[in-house]
Design a protein around this motif. Structure first.
Motif, PDB file in Angstrom:
ATOM      1  N   ILE A   1       0.835  -1.203   0.000  1.00  0.00           N
ATOM      2  CA  ILE A   1       0.000   0.000   0.000  1.00  0.00           C
ATOM      3  C   ILE A   1       0.869   1.250   0.000  1.00  0.00           C
ATOM      4  O   ILE A   1       0.545   2.232  -0.676  1.00  0.00           O
ATOM      5  CB  ILE A   1      -1.014  -0.004   1.176  1.00  0.00           C
ATOM      6  CG1 ILE A   1      -2.061   1.085   1.003  1.00  0.00           C
ATOM      7  CG2 ILE A   1      -0.361   0.205   2.506  1.00  0.00           C
ATOM      8  CD1 ILE A   1      -3.165   0.720   0.122  1.00  0.00           C
ATOM      9  N   VAL A   2       2.028   1.225   0.698  1.00  0.00           N
ATOM     10  CA  VAL A   2       2.909   2.397   0.679  1.00  0.00           C
ATOM     11  C   VAL A   2       3.389   2.654  -0.740  1.00  0.00           C
ATOM     12  O   VAL A   2       3.267   3.762  -1.281  1.00  0.00           O
ATOM     13  CB  VAL A   2       4.114   2.184   1.628  1.00  0.00           C
ATOM     14  CG1 VAL A   2       5.169   3.231   1.394  1.00  0.00           C
ATOM     15  CG2 VAL A   2       3.662   2.226   3.073  1.00  0.00           C
TER      16      VAL A   2
ATOM     17  N   THR B   1       0.445   3.613  -3.167  1.00  0.00           N
ATOM     18  CA  THR B   1      -0.147   4.933  -2.937  1.00  0.00           C
ATOM     19  C   THR B   1       0.768   6.026  -3.458  1.00  0.00           C
ATOM     20  O   THR B   1       0.299   6.979  -4.102  1.00  0.00           O
ATOM     21  CB  THR B   1      -0.384   5.165  -1.437  1.00  0.00           C
ATOM     22  OG1 THR B   1      -1.107   4.075  -0.939  1.00  0.00           O
ATOM     23  CG2 THR B   1      -1.142   6.432  -1.199  1.00  0.00           C
ATOM     24  N   ILE B   2       2.077   5.883  -3.196  1.00  0.00           N
ATOM     25  CA  ILE B   2       2.998   6.908  -3.702  1.00  0.00           C
ATOM     26  C   ILE B   2       2.965   6.902  -5.234  1.00  0.00           C
ATOM     27  O   ILE B   2       2.938   7.955  -5.868  1.00  0.00           O
ATOM     28  CB  ILE B   2       4.415   6.670  -3.161  1.00  0.00           C
ATOM     29  CG1 ILE B   2       4.401   6.874  -1.649  1.00  0.00           C
ATOM     30  CG2 ILE B   2       5.406   7.602  -3.799  1.00  0.00           C
ATOM     31  CD1 ILE B   2       5.695   6.568  -0.977  1.00  0.00           C
TER      32      ILE B   2
ATOM     33  N   LEU C   1      -0.113   8.667  -6.360  1.00  0.00           N
ATOM     34  CA  LEU C   1      -0.002  10.121  -6.206  1.00  0.00           C
ATOM     35  C   LEU C   1       0.850  10.725  -7.326  1.00  0.00           C
ATOM     36  O   LEU C   1       0.571  11.822  -7.805  1.00  0.00           O
ATOM     37  CB  LEU C   1       0.591  10.470  -4.843  1.00  0.00           C
ATOM     38  CG  LEU C   1      -0.380  10.285  -3.680  1.00  0.00           C
ATOM     39  CD1 LEU C   1       0.316  10.473  -2.361  1.00  0.00           C
ATOM     40  CD2 LEU C   1      -1.538  11.246  -3.805  1.00  0.00           C
ATOM     41  N   PHE C   2       1.883   9.988  -7.752  1.00  0.00           N
ATOM     42  CA  PHE C   2       2.673  10.452  -8.899  1.00  0.00           C
ATOM     43  C   PHE C   2       1.799  10.528 -10.149  1.00  0.00           C
ATOM     44  O   PHE C   2       1.900  11.466 -10.938  1.00  0.00           O
ATOM     45  CB  PHE C   2       3.859   9.509  -9.153  1.00  0.00           C
ATOM     46  CG  PHE C   2       5.029   9.755  -8.253  1.00  0.00           C
ATOM     47  CD1 PHE C   2       4.960  10.690  -7.243  1.00  0.00           C
ATOM     48  CD2 PHE C   2       6.211   9.052  -8.422  1.00  0.00           C
ATOM     49  CE1 PHE C   2       6.032  10.922  -6.411  1.00  0.00           C
ATOM     50  CE2 PHE C   2       7.294   9.276  -7.596  1.00  0.00           C
ATOM     51  CZ  PHE C   2       7.206  10.219  -6.590  1.00  0.00           C
TER      52      PHE C   2
ATOM     53  N   LEU D   1      -1.383  11.041 -10.197  1.00  0.00           N
ATOM     54  CA  LEU D   1      -2.266  12.196 -10.053  1.00  0.00           C
ATOM     55  C   LEU D   1      -1.521  13.487 -10.361  1.00  0.00           C
ATOM     56  O   LEU D   1      -2.047  14.391 -11.015  1.00  0.00           O
ATOM     57  CB  LEU D   1      -2.842  12.238  -8.636  1.00  0.00           C
ATOM     58  CG  LEU D   1      -3.834  13.351  -8.364  1.00  0.00           C
ATOM     59  CD1 LEU D   1      -5.034  13.225  -9.276  1.00  0.00           C
ATOM     60  CD2 LEU D   1      -4.290  13.336  -6.922  1.00  0.00           C
TER      61      LEU D   1
END
Lengths: 114, 524
Positions: free
Chosen positions: B178-179, B182-183, B186-187, B189
């Motif tokens: 998940i870490v 998620t990162i 976000l990239f 996005l």
């Protein structure tokens, strides 16, 4: 120049968040790092839609003049909701890890037990 | 008949809506009866599968479909309307087929495999949500929508990886996943915001039409490719994959393959469609970058697989090696596309390479999926995953052994299995770009064969071990799921021409013809 400050803040937030994720050994701090990156990206989206002196994009009660662009705000709202879900999930996993190891420090976790 | 037409015209929306509705109905039905819930989930996935096939027929016959959520007219006066489009071409439906085959067989397999666990209502809900995420990722034509489905996939698959919450290693694997994802998301996005800020569009076709390859676009490209290749488990961003695959329940590993491939779909879509107009600029060598990443992925995958002693972890590294072949095939095509001196017509091998790469996406899903199911079956029967402690299982589990042999032959590219068909296409075509590429590809295939022969010897051959004396063949639902995938493997292997011509060829064409992708969207 003054208009670029939000963008500099975005870059700053993302770098702070990334360095927290990479260098911190505490799981909670890693999660905080991720939420900081999230805030940076959200700030970027909001900044994209903002014009100087604009008001909130509510048609019915607008005083007239320039309104901020609403689409990036809608995107940000979605992104925040997703962020809440992800953070909750990560924290719940950390609770389980803490119960098992009795520590949040990644260096002290380990061992090959099942 | 009228009803069927109605159904088909809304199929793109229903493909996402039906599993989503099913996901939230599952806990309710689970309160009534466990069996009823299992039948319900399999029924929902079966119905979605039928819709995928019907939609695929329509797309292969009459070209891509646009499904509009919101105003049908893109303009009101001079203002563009905010709306979401599903743009389904042959490649999207090709990936949707893979996703639905994997999740259908995972649901079938879970019936017996997960039976003794508690919390199954939530398990099945998440399984359906994961299917929604994968289908949404491949069907959507909107960048932000893509991000949302990417996050749905990450959240659902993280919760499923950590399903054995009492085992700390599973929780660690889930947290790692998940870490990282998620990162990555976000990239993605951030890249979407960069593109949106410049071109005022979220629609892939509209963005592709107006992209100029400015400096900011280059940053967005790097962010997108890095994040999506990470989701796809490409070396050097593969560190989450062996943990996630090996610690998750076997049925979940099966769907995770689909998730990684949805990530790869994102890479292909970004490179060929979103940046399709500018990727041919001579300054760009994305093709070679893809080829080199592919070779690295293959080599690291097989070398790491050699030293593993855990059954599922070994297969996970084998799966990484297989991902390299797809990047190699697609990258070879991209080098020719980006080369100003050669057109695609002068180098027919480039198109062959693309076909091989895409065909291998399907084949990899089937081969690795079958092997994971066999590993799960061995675990189910013996409660053991270490190859050092297994042995002699062929005497008690004859069907599982047969399925393992099929998977072994398929993953190492031995005829008459499907892996041979796609790998031959890749060997032939990459040889013409540079012989070294195909040499490395063949070498890793041989190593894969050696690795899995070792596993075969360690787990299935040898004398009967006293502790496994009472081991029985696994229940029927697991055999059925394995048979379902094995049947695909053999059919694809025996009639590769049929499959390549009917589904792979249109998908490859759809990927290359990005002018067509934009024409039917903006003009139509």
């Amino acid at each position: 120049m003054i208009a670029n400050i939000p963008y500099l803040a975005v870059v700053g937030l993302i770098i702070i968040g990334l360095s927290a994720v990479i260098f911190k050994k505490n799981l909670i701090k890693i999660i905080i790092g991720i939420t900081i990156i999230q805030s940076g990206v959200n700030l970027f989206l909001i900044t994209l839609g903002y014009r100087e002196g604009s008001t909130a994009p509510i048609w019915t009660s607008s005083p007239g003049g320039v309104m901020a662009f609403p689409v990036p705000q809608a995107l940000t709202l979605t992104s925040i909701v997703i962020g809440v879900a992800v953070t909750a999930l990560m924290l719940s996993l950390v609770i389980h890890l803490y119960r098992h190891h009795g520590t949040l420090d990644v260096r002290k976790m380990g061992g090959d037990d099942q | 008949m009228n009803f069927l037409d109605q159904l088909l015209s809304h199929a793109p929306a229903l493909l996402v809506a039906i599993p989503l509705l099913g996901a939230f109905l599952t806990p309710l039905i689970g309160r009534v009866n466990d069996k009823l819930r299992n039948i319900f989930v399999i029924g929902i996935l079966g119905f979605t599968g039928i819709l995928v096939i019907l939609l695929a027929q329509q797309i292969f016959a009459s070209g891509p479909i646009t499904y509009v959520f919101g105003s049908l007219d893109p303009y009101v006066g001079k203002e563009t309307v905010i709306r979401i489009l599903f743009e389904i071409d042959a490649l999207s439906i090709f990936m949707a087929m893979i996703a639905i085959v994997l999740s259908f067989s995972a649901a079938l397999y879970s019936w017996a495999y997960m039976e003794k666990n508690t919390g199954l209502d939530k398990y099945y809900s998440l399984l359906l949500l994961l299917t929604v995420g994968m289908l949404g990722m491949v069907l959507t034509g909107d960048m932000f929508n893509f991000f949302v489905f990417l996050e749905i996939t990450s959240i659902a698959s993280c919760a499923l990886i950590a399903f054995y919450i009492n085992k700390v290693k599973s929780v660690e694997a889930g947290f790692k996943y998940i870490v990282v994802s998620t990162i990555g998301a976000l990239f993605v996005l951030m890249a979407i915001a960069l593109l949106y800020g410049q071109y005022d569009a979220l629609n892939i076709a509209k963005l592709a039409d107006s992209i100029t390859f400015s400096f900011v676009d280059k940053i967005a490209l790097v962010l997108l490719i890095a994040a999506l290749a990470m989701k796809g488990g490409i070396v050097p961003m593969h560190m989450w994959l062996p943990d996630a695959y090996s610690r998750a329940p076997a049925s979940v590993s099966l769907i995770l393959i689909g998730t990684t491939q949805a990530g790869l779909y994102g890479v292909f879509r970004v490179l060929f469609t979103l940046y399709g107009n500018v990727i041919t600029l001579p300054t760009i060598s994305m093709g070679w970058a893809l080829v080199i990443l592919g070779l690295l992925t293959m080599l690291v995958g097989v070398i790491m697989a050699l030293i593993q002693i855990d059954f599922k972890r070994l297969i996970a590294y084998g799966a990484i090696a297989e991902l390299g072949y797809m990047f190699l095939g697609v990258g070879t095509c991209l080098t020719i596309l980006a080369n100003p001196d050669i057109t695609l017509a002068q180098a027919p091998f480039a198109f062959e390479a693309l076909k091989g790469g895409l065909f291998h996406v399907f084949n990899d899903a089937l081969d690795v999926g079958l092997l994971f199911m066999v590993a799960g079956a061995v675990y189910y029967a013996t409660k053991e995953t270490s190859l050092n402690r297994l042995g002699g299982l062929a005497r008690n589990m004859k069907y599982t052994t047969i399925f393992f042999i099929i998977g072994l032959l398929a993953i190492s590219g031995i005829p008459p299995m499907n892996g041979f068909a796609s790998k031959l296409l890749i060997y032939e075509s990459t040889y013409q770009l540079n012989p070294i590429l195909s040499i490395i590809a063949i070498l890793s295939s041989i190593m894969l064969l050696a690795i899995f022969i070792k596993v075969f010897h360690a787990a299935f051959l040898g004398p009967k071990l006293p502790q496994f004396d009472t081991v029985k063949e696994v229940p029927r639902s697991m055999l059925l799921a394995m048979g379902f995938i094995a049947a695909f493997i053999i059919i694809f292997g025996l009639f590769p021409d049929l499959i390549v011509n009917t589904i792979v060829d249109p998908a490859a064409n759809a990927l290359i013809d990005n002018a067509g992708y934009m024409r039917w969207l903006i003009g139509g």
